[in-house]
Design a protein around this motif. Structure first.
Motif, PDB file in Angstrom:
ATOM      1  N   ILE A 131      33.039  35.994  64.102  1.00 35.52           N
ATOM      2  CA  ILE A 131      32.206  37.009  64.725  1.00 35.52           C
ATOM      3  C   ILE A 131      32.573  38.292  64.012  1.00 35.52           C
ATOM      4  O   ILE A 131      33.713  38.755  64.110  1.00 35.52           O
ATOM      5  N   GLY A 132      31.650  38.837  63.232  1.00 37.54           N
ATOM      6  CA  GLY A 132      32.052  39.951  62.388  1.00 37.54           C
ATOM      7  C   GLY A 132      31.042  41.077  62.320  1.00 37.54           C
ATOM      8  O   GLY A 132      29.865  40.899  62.625  1.00 37.54           O
ATOM      9  N   THR A 133      31.552  42.228  61.920  1.00 41.00           N
ATOM     10  CA  THR A 133      30.653  43.342  61.625  1.00 41.00           C
ATOM     11  C   THR A 133      30.169  43.158  60.183  1.00 41.00           C
ATOM     12  O   THR A 133      30.917  42.656  59.335  1.00 41.00           O
ATOM     13  N   PRO A 134      28.919  43.552  59.896  1.00 43.98           N
ATOM     14  CA  PRO A 134      28.345  43.228  58.586  1.00 43.98           C
ATOM     15  C   PRO A 134      29.174  43.733  57.401  1.00 43.98           C
ATOM     16  O   PRO A 134      29.358  43.003  56.418  1.00 43.98           O
ATOM     17  N   GLY A 135      29.697  44.949  57.485  1.00 46.20           N
ATOM     18  CA  GLY A 135      30.450  45.496  56.355  1.00 46.20           C
ATOM     19  C   GLY A 135      31.651  44.643  56.015  1.00 46.20           C
ATOM     20  O   GLY A 135      31.894  44.303  54.847  1.00 46.20           O
ATOM     21  N   ARG A 136      32.423  44.275  57.014  1.00 49.56           N
ATOM     22  CA  ARG A 136      33.636  43.514  56.744  1.00 49.56           C
ATOM     23  C   ARG A 136      33.321  42.083  56.305  1.00 49.56           C
ATOM     24  O   ARG A 136      34.022  41.510  55.480  1.00 49.56           O
ATOM     25  N   VAL A 137      32.244  41.525  56.848  1.00 50.65           N
ATOM     26  CA  VAL A 137      31.855  40.176  56.425  1.00 50.65           C
ATOM     27  C   VAL A 137      31.493  40.195  54.941  1.00 50.65           C
ATOM     28  O   VAL A 137      31.915  39.328  54.164  1.00 50.65           O
ATOM     29  N   MET A 138      30.763  41.231  54.523  1.00 52.52           N
ATOM     30  CA  MET A 138      30.408  41.380  53.105  1.00 52.52           C
ATOM     31  C   MET A 138      31.666  41.474  52.253  1.00 52.52           C
ATOM     32  O   MET A 138      31.760  40.868  51.192  1.00 52.52           O
ATOM     33  N   ASP A 139      32.596  42.256  52.729  1.00 52.02           N
ATOM     34  CA  ASP A 139      33.847  42.466  52.019  1.00 52.02           C
ATOM     35  C   ASP A 139      34.540  41.114  51.764  1.00 52.02           C
ATOM     36  O   ASP A 139      34.935  40.789  50.645  1.00 52.02           O
ATOM     37  N   HIS A 140      34.635  40.308  52.823  1.00 57.63           N
ATOM     38  CA  HIS A 140      35.267  38.991  52.672  1.00 57.63           C
ATOM     39  C   HIS A 140      34.457  38.066  51.768  1.00 57.63           C
ATOM     40  O   HIS A 140      35.019  37.275  51.019  1.00 57.63           O
ATOM     41  N   MET A 141      33.122  38.178  51.849  1.00 56.95           N
ATOM     42  CA  MET A 141      32.305  37.335  50.983  1.00 56.95           C
ATOM     43  C   MET A 141      32.571  37.677  49.521  1.00 56.95           C
ATOM     44  O   MET A 141      32.719  36.800  48.679  1.00 56.95           O
ATOM     45  N   ASN A 142      32.659  38.983  49.252  1.00 60.29           N
ATOM     46  CA  ASN A 142      32.899  39.416  47.880  1.00 60.29           C
ATOM     47  C   ASN A 142      34.270  38.982  47.371  1.00 60.29           C
ATOM     48  O   ASN A 142      34.446  38.706  46.201  1.00 60.29           O
TER      49      ASN A 142
END
Ligand code: ADP
Ligand code: MG
Length: 383
Positions: A131-142
């Motif tokens: 369950i994540g906020t979009p910015g941090r999820v993007m960060d982890h994806m990158n």
């Protein structure tokens, strides 16, 4: 699904583990959005769920996610996106409660502000639901610390809020990275065009479920407004708090500066008050929220961003210390009280031209509840 026939959780094809957890949480029957959304999501359909705040949207997606995740597979299978850190924590707590008897399902909130190393370490354990906020999820994806290959479900919770907060690009990037063989669900209190555009692009033949009536919250909120002078607001606030003696209150201000000032004022008057806004460090915010949840802080003074979606039992009063920017914010704010059938009061302070905004709000909420002028205003404001 028939409207007039009472639907029970037992009718929804749920596992014993989930039914037991629901019973432990004290839910007696599904809310309308739950009764309607759960069967479609369990069927694998894409869903758009529109219902006001406090109607139980979290369990509407939380229950089917927990039923559909494969507990024997350690890879990431479901991603829930939420607008704020507090909401990510809250949703993951609700999912944890629902998964009480599904021991092997691992759930993790990931949000900005928390050290990323700790999240990376936790993710390595094999998390099935984030369950994540979009910015941090993007960060982890990158960083490739979140792998989307096996994700089968994506849920956008409070989608309208996320768009308002400028997360559109992040959301689209995330959706592009998840295999198209997936189920996509949107939950939102309102359905502006921007969301409909997103659903056209990213959902497949979605089922729109709209619950207009506010089932769990608004009928139990008594709403008042008072005309006050700007300089006597904090005095009026403290008198109202003394008069009604709410267990917990949330007070909304329109800026961070006003939050800080009011917290100082209330503390100076001897109240257990603390503030919550976006300029605070995450550890401070978590600390304040923990104190508010356990009652050490009785008055939470907050900006809209910080208080979005908060669901805390025992909030018996909400104060619009500053007039909300529009009627939707008004409904969001007052939805912090009267949760799940409990009663609550909402007080709105009106200065000068605010009265015109109040008229819009009354028009917007008229079918639901009338806003009363406070009867003994002259007793309250004497300065
Ligand atoms: P929303 O996301 O629509 O604002 P939440 O999912 O946060 O609403 O639910 C609001 C509150 O109602 C929570 O405290 C939740 O535990 C409770 N709740 C949810 N579903 C039910 C139910 N079926 N019966 C009773 N309480 C419920
Ligand atoms: Mg919600």
């Amino acid at each position: 699904m028939e409207n007039n026939q009472k639907i029970r959780f037992e009718d929804l094809n749920l596992s014993q583990e989930i039914l037991r957890a629901i019973a432990d949480m004290g839910f007696e029957e599904p809310s309308p959005i739950q009764a309607q959304a759960i069967p479609y999501i369990l069927e694998g359909r894409d869903v758009i769920g529109q219902a006001q705040t406090g109607t139980g949207k979290t369990a509407s997606f939380g229950i089917p996610i927990l039923e559909m995740v494969d507990p024997t597979d350690n890879s990431l299978q479901a991603v829930v996106l939420c607008p704020t850190r507090e909401l990510a924590i809250q949703v993951s707590e609700e999912l944890r409660k629902l998964s009480k008897y599904k021991h092997s399902i691992k759930i993790l909130p990931i949000y900005g502000g928390q050290p990323i190393d700790r999240q990376i370490k936790a993710l390595k354990k094999g998390i099935q639901i984030i369950i994540g906020t979009p910015g941090r999820v993007m960060d982890h994806m990158n960083r490739r610390t979140l792998k989307m290959e096996n994700v089968k479900m994506v849920i956008l919770d409070e989608a309208d809020e996320m768009l308002d907060m400028g997360f559109r690009e992040d959301i689209e990037t995330i959706l592009e990275k998840v295999p198209t063989e997936r189920q996509t669900t949107f939950f939102s209190a309102t359905m502006p065009k921007a969301i409909l555009d997103l659903t056209k692009r990213y959902q497949k033949n979605p089922e729109l479920i709209k619950v207009v009536r506010k089932e769990l919250t608004v009928p139990s909120i008594e709403q008042f407004y008072l005309e006050v002078k700007e300089k006597s607001k904090s005095e009026v606030l403290s008198r109202l708090i003394d008069m009604y003696n709410p267990k917990l209150s949330v007070v909304f201000c329109n800026t961070k500066k006003r939050v800080d000032e009011l917290v100082g004022d209330l503390q100076g008057r001897g109240y257990f008050a603390d503030g919550l806004h976006g300029d605070m460090k995450q550890s401070q915010r978590d600390n304040v929220m923990a104190k508010f949840r356990n009652g050490t802080v009785e008055i939470l003074v907050a900006t809209d961003v910080a208080a979005r979606g908060l669901d805390i039992d025992d909030v018996e009063a909400v104060f619009n210390y500053d007039m909300p920017q529009d009627e939707e914010y008004y409904v969001h704010r007052i939805g912090r009280t009267g949760r799940a059938g409990k009663t609550g009061r909402a007080f709105t302070f009106i200065v000068g031209r605010d009265i015109y905004k109040l008229k819009d709000i009354q028009k917007y909420t008229k079918t639901k509840v009338k806003i009363h002028e406070i009867p003994s205003m002259s007793d309250v404001e004497e300065i």
